[in-house]
Design an enzyme around this catalytic site. Structure first.
Site, mmCIF file in Angstrom:
data_model
loop_
_atom_site.group_PDB
_atom_site.id
_atom_site.type_symbol
_atom_site.label_atom_id
_atom_site.label_comp_id
_atom_site.label_asym_id
_atom_site.label_seq_id
_atom_site.Cartn_x
_atom_site.Cartn_y
_atom_site.Cartn_z
ATOM 1 N N SER A 155 0.807 -1.216 0.000
ATOM 2 C CA SER A 155 0.000 0.000 0.000
ATOM 3 C C SER A 155 0.843 1.270 0.000
ATOM 4 O O SER A 155 0.304 2.368 0.108
ATOM 5 C CB SER A 155 -0.947 0.014 1.215
ATOM 6 O OG SER A 155 -0.209 -0.080 2.412
ATOM 7 N N THR B 61 -1.790 3.923 4.183
ATOM 8 C CA THR B 61 -0.757 4.940 4.252
ATOM 9 C C THR B 61 0.203 4.649 5.386
ATOM 10 O O THR B 61 -0.210 4.108 6.402
ATOM 11 C CB THR B 61 -1.466 6.286 4.546
ATOM 12 O OG1 THR B 61 -2.460 6.495 3.562
ATOM 13 C CG2 THR B 61 -0.519 7.435 4.619
ATOM 14 N N THR C 204 1.889 7.111 0.393
ATOM 15 C CA THR C 204 0.977 6.015 0.080
ATOM 16 C C THR C 204 0.909 5.771 -1.426
ATOM 17 O O THR C 204 1.281 6.633 -2.223
ATOM 18 C CB THR C 204 -0.442 6.350 0.579
ATOM 19 O OG1 THR C 204 -1.303 5.233 0.435
ATOM 20 C CG2 THR C 204 -1.029 7.522 -0.180
ATOM 21 N N ARG D 225 -6.790 9.830 -9.187
ATOM 22 C CA ARG D 225 -7.401 10.043 -7.879
ATOM 23 C C ARG D 225 -6.337 10.398 -6.844
ATOM 24 O O ARG D 225 -5.275 9.797 -6.770
ATOM 25 C CB ARG D 225 -8.148 8.781 -7.442
ATOM 26 C CG ARG D 225 -8.778 8.874 -6.041
ATOM 27 C CD ARG D 225 -7.910 8.231 -4.983
ATOM 28 N NE ARG D 225 -8.575 8.198 -3.673
ATOM 29 C CZ ARG D 225 -7.970 7.835 -2.548
ATOM 30 N NH1 ARG D 225 -6.695 7.457 -2.566
ATOM 31 N NH2 ARG D 225 -8.633 7.844 -1.405
ATOM 32 N N THR E 184 -4.914 7.995 8.413
ATOM 33 C CA THR E 184 -4.886 6.843 7.526
ATOM 34 C C THR E 184 -6.321 6.385 7.289
ATOM 35 O O THR E 184 -7.229 6.745 8.045
ATOM 36 C CB THR E 184 -4.041 5.707 8.131
ATOM 37 O OG1 THR E 184 -3.895 4.653 7.182
ATOM 38 C CG2 THR E 184 -4.667 5.154 9.398
ATOM 39 N N GLY E 185 -6.532 5.622 6.235
ATOM 40 C CA GLY E 185 -7.875 5.135 5.958
ATOM 41 C C GLY E 185 -8.424 5.716 4.676
ATOM 42 O O GLY E 185 -7.686 6.018 3.745
#
Length: 334
Positions: A89, A191, A209, A219, A242-243
């Site tokens: 990731s 991330t 990330t 994006r 993060t997320g």
């Protein structure tokens, strides 16, 4: 007339007394919430997101324990994750977008509010170092896409293929259905955000990330956006997120966390309040909360820290003079 003047005078004095009492109360609350039990400052210290933060922290700690600058520590730390092809990731080995292209985002911020960022950067293993170069060598804050790549190559960064075989295999399998439905936790994305307080008492942060797997080309999430995925105020504290980046951007998440600390909240309480706002907006939009993960970590000037997230599954790593450990924070829903 005299009675009216006396009344106004007494009212003004009473109002001032109430205001002073309120200010004193807030100041006392701020001190209580942001003072360690022993009255000392916990420094140096470094925090980072997810399990891979343990390795990243080790590298950052080597800088910090020698009296190094927090900025150097966070860059050094996250580069470990960027270079690891097994961490799917971030950086080299990151999962591609729906066109099979690995695009990377990163930002960095130091104790002087110097900032640099890159978005949708291809073929460069260490976007965090390119972001630092943007900060230090250009009059700009953010470079994206082809412009970011041209700048990186001009600065001597090598051009590399970042699509490892495992990621390519997953992408080809995904193409059979082309269904875009991100998984809440690290299985689909995530991330590495890192924040640090050095021995001199200065804060810095970094965030990097490859974003959501199989996203639309172009994006951007929160990670390259100062104030969303990362924010540092050397008078107050630092935060990183993060997320699901879209949800973090919606509330300018990390700037919010730092501002809440400025108002006197502890890092823990500030993270909790930011997550509550994320949750509120998700509910307003009638989205399924269990499909979304957002987590914050925060650190203040005395080395107090905290974290909170929408649901279980997120963890973060902390390294100080007592060692390096992984922590599972509290969360809003099961």
């Amino acid at each position: 007339m005299t009675n009216r003047r006396n009344f106004l005078k007494k009212t003004a004095i009473a109002s001032a007394a109430v205001a002073l009492s309120s200010f004193t109360g807030r100041a006392k609350e701020h001190k209580e919430q942001n003072e360690l039990p022993d009255g000392k400052v916990r420094k140096p210290i470094v925090l980072s997101t997810w399990r891979f933060g343990l390795k990243a922290n080790e590298a950052a700690w080597e800088v910090l324990k020698k009296g190094g600058r927090a900025l150097d520590a966070v860059e050094t730390g996250v580069k470990v994750t960027e270079a690891d092809p097994k961490e799917r990731s971030v950086g080299y080995g990151g999962r591609p977008d729906r066109d099979g292209r690995v695009t990377l985002d990163a930002c960095i911020m130091d104790e002087l509010s110097n900032i640099g960022s890159v978005g949708c950067l291809e073929f460069i293993k260490h976007p965090i170092s390119v972001a630092r170069a943007v900060m230090e060598k250009t009059p700009h804050v953010m470079l994206v896409g082809d412009g970011a790549l041209q700048f990186a190559l001009a600065q001597g960064f090598p051009k590399e293929n970042l699509l490892v075989p495992d990621s390519e295999k997953e992408w080809k399998e995904w193409l059979k259905t082309s269904e875009y439905k991100p998984i809440a936790n690290i299985e689909n994305h995530d991330t590495i955000g890192m924040i640090a307080l050095d021995a001199a008492g200065n804060l810095s942060g970094a965030c990097t990330t490859s974003g959501m797997a199989f996203k639309m080309h172009g994006r951007l999430g929160d990670s390259p956006i100062i104030g969303a995925g990362l924010y540092v105020d050397n008078e107050i504290g630092a935060a990183t997120a993060t997320g699901h980046g879209e949800e973090v951007i919606r509330i300018a998440g990390c700037h919010l966390v730092v501002e809440l600390m400025r108002q006197g909240k502890s890092p823990q309480k500030a993270c909790e309040e930011a997550v509550y706002r994320v949750v509120k907006l998700i509910k307003i939009r009638n989205k399924n909360l269990k499909d979304i993960q957002v987590g914050f970590i925060a650190l203040n000037k005395i080395g107090d820290y905290g974290s909170y997230c929408v649901q279980s599954g997120f963890n973060y790593a902390v390294h100080d003079e007592t060692g390096n450990r992984l922590i599972d924070p509290d969360y809003y829903i099961e």
